[in-house]
Design a protein around this motif. Structure first.
Motif, PDB file in Angstrom:
ATOM      1  N   PHE A 512       0.840  -1.208   0.000  1.00 53.73           N
ATOM      2  CA  PHE A 512       0.000   0.000   0.000  1.00 53.73           C
ATOM      3  C   PHE A 512       0.874   1.257   0.000  1.00 53.73           C
ATOM      4  CE2 PHE A 512      -3.607  -2.662   1.395  1.00 53.73           C
ATOM      5  CZ  PHE A 512      -4.635  -2.082   0.664  1.00 53.73           C
ATOM      6  N   LEU A 513       1.913   1.263   0.830  1.00 56.61           N
ATOM      7  CA  LEU A 513       2.807   2.425   0.916  1.00 56.61           C
ATOM      8  C   LEU A 513       3.540   2.645  -0.406  1.00 56.61           C
ATOM      9  CD1 LEU A 513       4.126   4.669   2.576  1.00 56.61           C
ATOM     10  CD2 LEU A 513       5.827   2.980   3.347  1.00 56.61           C
ATOM     11  N   ALA A 514       4.015   1.559  -1.011  1.00 57.42           N
ATOM     12  CA  ALA A 514       4.737   1.681  -2.283  1.00 57.42           C
ATOM     13  C   ALA A 514       3.831   2.228  -3.375  1.00 57.42           C
ATOM     14  CB  ALA A 514       5.303   0.319  -2.693  1.00 57.42           C
ATOM     15  N   GLY A 515       2.565   1.789  -3.397  1.00 66.98           N
ATOM     16  CA  GLY A 515       1.618   2.310  -4.379  1.00 66.98           C
ATOM     17  C   GLY A 515       1.361   3.790  -4.191  1.00 66.98           C
ATOM     18  N   TYR A 516       1.272   4.224  -2.943  1.00 65.96           N
ATOM     19  CA  TYR A 516       1.049   5.651  -2.649  1.00 65.96           C
ATOM     20  C   TYR A 516       2.261   6.485  -3.049  1.00 65.96           C
ATOM     21  CZ  TYR A 516       0.512   9.947   0.047  1.00 65.96           C
ATOM     22  OH  TYR A 516       0.433  11.272   0.415  1.00 65.96           O
TER      23      TYR A 516
END
Length: 550
Positions: A512-516
């Motif tokens: 999720f963090l990498a996508g953001y």
């Protein structure tokens, strides 16, 4: 009470039922279902027939098939064994699998169905750059399908080993190989149409069989509290718990499996997060929504599926404690297949050899139905996303796509056989949880971002999918699940440095963090018109019959 917990004159590891009767019922079942598959599969000529059955199934039919796809060997063999040995902690698998279905229903199912055509990558690449996103989505689908297949192969090997009383590991490996060959044949002959009918038959038989077992337990025991008392008494007599230093009443309390120390407690949180979020990223379950003609039928299918799935998981609690009370931990662990043998041994106690053979045949149908669905999903991803959309730039014929799909089924089937042999000693519910971890890490963040975040771009999608996929795979390889313990896939080695058996607690937030971060710092795609179209289609279903390629 003593008649409830007796051994029926059988000792640990002794022959379970009549092997000749067992295999005869097995063969009859395989022949009948194979006949159905071949008959239905004759109409499979186009890619849409092979992938989605031509989107011709009703909501009721698809609901049965969804239940057949979702209720895997992990649900029947793995959870019953987990409850029998770990009690409360084992039932957490049932809770996680069921709650996960609700998450998939509320957040993903209908928007995904309205936006896609054949595969999950249709949705992920709808408003992003096609080729790189399709490749990443296809790789995620392949690894999720492969890990799920490993679990089913291991479950099938355990099941047939119990039926034939096969203790030798090399002979069990042969059993797994035979199961894999039968699975490949089902998919090659039937495609999605044949597979769907097998899943419908299997769902009715599985839920019906588990219902009959539950009724027989009530008839024999009388009440649920009496059953719990019998399970405690059996655990008190067991060397299994005595060797671990637990009180027999631990089977009724939290912590028998996940309460040993701080690491196992964190592992429980990781498992819970994985189970709840995993289903919404499982490509073979989500692909089932493409087999109905309208959004209304998709909603009807969900209603049917949720009733069957909910009833089934509630009954696994009864079956697990009944296996603890009537079969006992020592006999379960001493049988071929270990924990995964609890359900068939319970059937033997309840109804004798023929009933055990019949329930085992249903469990075998469970394995076949799920692995067929997985194989079709993986083959569709390779043929539609990689071959058609990337290698051939959308110019391949449907006959070519089907041919590539069939080749992929054979390749992934052989790979699953090899890895399934390595994982034979693992609880299949645990193995499926690893597939859930990869699905929740590699697929779910990108699905949610694509459906609900306007600014989401190709860079964010690639960062999210590859971070989740690679991190989950690396942490699994270097976890106690693969090496470092007696129950690991490679018990004689130790290269584990990651303490948790399930990577979800690390890999899911990281994805999720990498996508953001990828979206914030990446270059915008400037495809706002496609985002608007996707939003309308996902919410209303308007234009769902149109091709998704752009």
């Amino acid at each position: 009470m003593n008649n409830i917990i007796s051994y029926s004159a059988q000792e640990v590891g002794a022959q379970a039922g009549n092997p000749i009767l067992n295999i005869a019922v097995f063969i009859i079942f395989i022949v009948v279902t194979m006949g159905v598959v071949i008959k239905v599969g004759k109409s499979t000529s186009e890619a849409s027939d092979f992938y989605t059955g031509g989107a011709q199934f009703s909501g009721k039919q698809n609901g049965l098939a969804i239940a057949g796809d979702y209720l895997s060997a992990a649900s029947f063999l793995g959870i019953v064994g987990a409850v029998a040995l770990a009690g409360y902690d084992g039932f957490l698998y049932s809770i996680g699998f069921f709650v996960a279905w609700l998450v998939a229903l509320l957040l993903v199912a209908e928007p995904l169905r309205n936006t896609g055509k054949f595969t999950m990558a249709d949705v992920l690449s709808f408003r992003l750059n096609q080729k790189p996103v399709r490749m990443a989505a296809a790789l995620g689908t392949l690894f999720v399908s492969l890990f799920y297949l490993i679990a089913q192969m291991a479950g099938a090997g355990s099941l047939v080993a119990v039926l034939l009383n096969v203790h030798d590991k090399s002979q069990q490996a042969i059993v797994v190989a035979v199961v894999g060959v039968i699975m490949i044949a089902y998919v090659l002959f039937g495609g999605m149409k044949g597979t769907t009918y097998v899943q419908m038959i299997k769902a009715v038989l599985l839920v019906g069989g588990v219902g009959i077992m539950t009724a027989l337990i009530f008839i024999k025991v009388g009440s649920f509290p009496t059953l719990l008392d019998a399970a405690v008494q059996k655990h008190a007599e067991s060397d299994y718990l005595a060797g671990k230093g637990y009180d027999a009443h631990a089977i009724l309390e939290p912590g028998l499996k996940f309460g040993k120390d701080s690491v196992t407690k964190i592992d429980f949180i990781s498992l819970g997060l994985t189970l709840v979020l995993g289903t919404a990223g499982l490509p073979h379950v989500l692909m089932r929504f493409y087999t109905v003609p309208t959004a209304r039928e998709a909603r009807r299918s969900v209603t049917w599926a949720i009733v069957l799935i909910g009833a089934f998981y509630l009954m696994t609690l009864m079956l697990g404690y009944a296996a603890a009370a009537m079969v006992g931990p020592d006999r379960i662990l001493g049988a071929p297949g270990g924990q995964n043998s609890a359900a068939p041994l319970l059937a033997l106690e309840l109804g004798g050899s023929f009933f055990m053979a019949a329930i085992s045949a249903v469990a075998f149908a469970t394995v076949l139905a799920v692995v067929a669905g997985l194989a079709i999903t993986a083959s569709a991803s390779v043929a539609h996303d990689i071959y058609h959309s990337i290698i051939r730039n959308g110019e391949s014929t449907e006959a070519e796509q089907v041919r590539v799909s069939r080749i992929t089924v054979v390749v992934i089937g052989v790979t699953a056989i090899i890895l399934g042999i390595l994982a034979m000693s693992q609880n299949v519910a645990f193995l499926v949880a690893l597939a859930f971890a990869i699905a929740a890490s590699a697929n779910l963040p990108t699905i949610l971002y694509s459906l609900y975040w306007k600014k989401f771009n190709t860079t964010g999608a690639l960062c999210s999918m590859y971070t989740g996929l690679v991190l989950a795979l690396v942490l699994i390889v270097f976890s106690p699940a693969v090496s470092g313990t007696d129950s690991s896939m490679v018990p004689g080695a130790d290269w584990a440095w990651f303490p948790l058996r399930n990577p979800g607690l690390v890999s899911i937030p990281a994805a999720f963090l990498a996508g953001y971060l990828g979206t914030i710092f990446g270059k915008p795609d400037n495809l706002d018109d496609l985002h608007a179209e996707m939003e309308v289609r996902s919410l209303t279903g308007v234009g769902v019959e149109a091709a998704v390629d752009h």
